[in-house]
Design an enzyme around this catalytic site. Structure first.
Site, short mmCIF file in Angstrom:
data_model
loop_
_atom_site.label_atom_id
_atom_site.label_comp_id
_atom_site.label_asym_id
_atom_site.label_seq_id
_atom_site.Cartn_x
_atom_site.Cartn_y
_atom_site.Cartn_z
N HIS A 209 0.83 -1.21 0.00
CA HIS A 209 0.00 0.00 0.00
C HIS A 209 0.86 1.26 0.00
CE1 HIS A 209 -3.37 -2.55 2.08
NE2 HIS A 209 -3.09 -2.96 0.85
N HIS B 128 -9.23 -2.28 -5.25
CA HIS B 128 -8.12 -2.54 -4.33
C HIS B 128 -7.14 -3.55 -4.92
CE1 HIS B 128 -5.92 -2.66 -0.57
NE2 HIS B 128 -5.80 -3.97 -0.79
N ASP C 197 -3.15 -3.09 -5.32
CA ASP C 197 -2.09 -4.05 -4.98
C ASP C 197 -1.16 -4.32 -6.16
OD1 ASP C 197 -2.83 -4.40 -2.34
OD2 ASP C 197 -4.05 -6.17 -2.71
N HIS D 47 -0.86 -11.35 -4.36
CA HIS D 47 0.51 -10.89 -4.11
C HIS D 47 1.56 -11.84 -4.68
CE1 HIS D 47 -0.79 -7.51 -1.79
NE2 HIS D 47 -1.44 -8.27 -0.93
N HIS E 167 37.61 -4.28 -50.52
CA HIS E 167 37.59 -4.65 -49.10
C HIS E 167 36.85 -5.97 -48.94
CE1 HIS E 167 36.71 -4.21 -44.71
NE2 HIS E 167 37.93 -3.70 -44.75
#
EC number: 4.2.1.59
Length: 468
Positions: A84, A266, A270, A293, A372
């Protein structure tokens, strides 16, 4: 973030400021102080109550527990429930801050980020004289957890956007979603949203003495089963209340919902906090279905690994052949004294006071291929340096007052050739000032790309001389 907030600059807190509260799970009262930090410092916690006052960086690789929040641990110290606080910092645009804390867990406050946002608003956010390096996602990054039925994806986007969806087979919550199209909306639309818990989870936590700092006002309690009078009395006693009841919506007597979809919002909060642990500011569109989480942190690790693997591509110039050039070949000839076959820049596609990007299309008909590496044509490395020098010459001359100038290169350092240039390649020649031009001396960093591959690089010094 107000209208004057510059998202391309780093920011810190305007002044030192503190807040106190109780940890949700530990029940320990803590004091937490936000202190301004220098550019590039990032977000770091410091346990000032422990010997040596160890510091813990906000980094997904330091997460040791996600069972009841996000816990960081390093240097023999840990700090829990950081999501939070981190969400509030991201939502306010804070990149660099030292958070001193004298306990093992951040205060839960009302279960949202709003108290931390209001605290930061008291002192404001200070812009710093350092650019903020955004990292873009160039391909979809997926994360699945079949057991938890979680699906997450990060998709390319010009902004940082997040959408969350939740479905817990709950008749109370139903299926909810929430979206954040711009981080400027976070403070008003997301930060007030409180954490939520189902009643059966709450009872398990109480049985195991795991929410010692819990209060009925710092979480939304979802009642998804019939509750007996004995259970209600037990809950009332646990939270020091005379009486508890279930509202008709299926929530324990709590404050009114701040939004109809507050639980989904909410979950988005998170996600913002946990993805701050990537450690790099990203531009991506995040879609998270049933996030938690543990999956948020695993997803953050995937994004971090992608950025670490591809961050060398962050400064790779982008060539859109449909866009008109800033300088055509004819305009380049008006600035530089070079002509075919020694003019090695076809056009300029980007030009600012500090950076220039030129384009050179390499064809099999280049005269240097005749001698080259015959039969195996490779563009000479010295000509890559010359092409960079010509591009840098335009940047240097463009920075001078009106008049005609020539540039003479004085030094080349740290020159490296990493990939060969062959016929058919389109070279992107990037020169960037390493320091302000002083007395006609120009220090530049040059890089040559073909597609996303770095082919050559060098540090160059030139002198700009006015024609007489």
């Amino acid at each position: 973030m107000d209208a004057n907030f510059n998202p391309d600059k780093q920011h810190t807190v305007g002044a030192e400021i503190s807040i106190s509260g109780t940890g949700l799970h530990t029940g320990v009262k803590v004091d937490m102080t936000f202190r301004p930090a220098a550019p590039g410092f990032g977000i770091q916690f410091q346990r000032i109550d422990l010997a040596g006052q160890p510091i813990i960086k906000a980094d997904c690789d330091l997460v040791t527990d996600t069972s009841r929040g996000t816990t960081l641990e390093d240097n023999g110290a840990r700090v829990s429930t950081v999501e939070h606080v981190l969400a509030a910092l991201v939502g306010m645009g804070v990149d660099n801050v030292l958070i001193e804390i004298n306990g093992p867990e951040t205060p839960i406050m009302d279960g949202s980020s709003q108290p931390f946002v209001e605290l930061l608003q008291e002192v404001g956010v200070q812009e710093q004289p350092a650019a903020k390096a955004w990292y873009s996602i160039d391909e979809n990054i997926y994360h699945y957890d079949e057991k938890k039925r979680v699906e997450m994806v990060a998709m390319p986007s010009m902004d940082y956007q997040i959408t969350t969806l939740i479905d817990f087979n709950s008749p109370v919550l139903g299926t909810q979603h929430a979206g954040l199209k711009n981080m400027r909306e976070f403070v008003k639309e997301i930060s007030p949203c409180r954490t939520f818990v189902f009643l059966h989870e709450l009872e398990m936590l109480l049985d195991n003495n795991l929410i010692k700092g819990g209060d009925i006002n710092n979480a939304i309690v979802v009642v998804d089963k019939p509750v007996t009078e004995d259970e209600m009395q037990r809950l009332a006693k646990s939270f020091g209340r005379d009486k508890m009841e279930v509202k008709h919506e299926g929530y324990l007597n709590n404050l009114e919902l701040r939004f109809p979809n507050e639980p989904a919002r909410h979950k988005l909060l998170d996600v913002v906090g946990d993805l701050a642990l990537i450690g790099y500011p990203v531009k991506a569109r995040i879609i998270a279905n049933r996030p938690g989480h543990s999956t948020n942190v695993e997803f953050a690790k995937k994004i971090k690994q992608y950025i670490k693997k591809n961050r060398h591509l962050k400064d790779v110039p982008v060539y859109d052949c449909n866009q008109p050039p800033i300088y055509t070949a004819q305009q380049i000839e008006q600035t530089l004294p070079h002509r075919y076959p020694f003019l090695l820049v076809d056009k300029i596609i980007e030009l600012t006071d500090k950076v220039i990007v030129g384009v050179k299309n390499v064809t099999f008909n280049e005269p240097f291929f005749t001698g080259h590496f015959p039969g195996n044509p490779v563009m000479p490395g010295v000509l890559l340096c010359e092409a960079l020098a010509q591009t840098g010459g335009i940047l240097a001359i463009n920075s001078m007052p009106a008049g005609q100038y020539d540039t003479y290169f004085l030094k080349i350092d740290n020159c490296k050739f990493k990939q060969k240039i062959v016929p058919g390649d389109t070279m992107l020649l990037k020169m960037e000032l390493s320091a302000p031009i002083r007395r006609g001396i120009c220090e530049m960093r040059g890089t040559v790309y073909v597609g996303n591959k770095l082919c050559a690089e060098a540090d160059m010094v030139a002198q700009v001389v006015k024609r007489v």
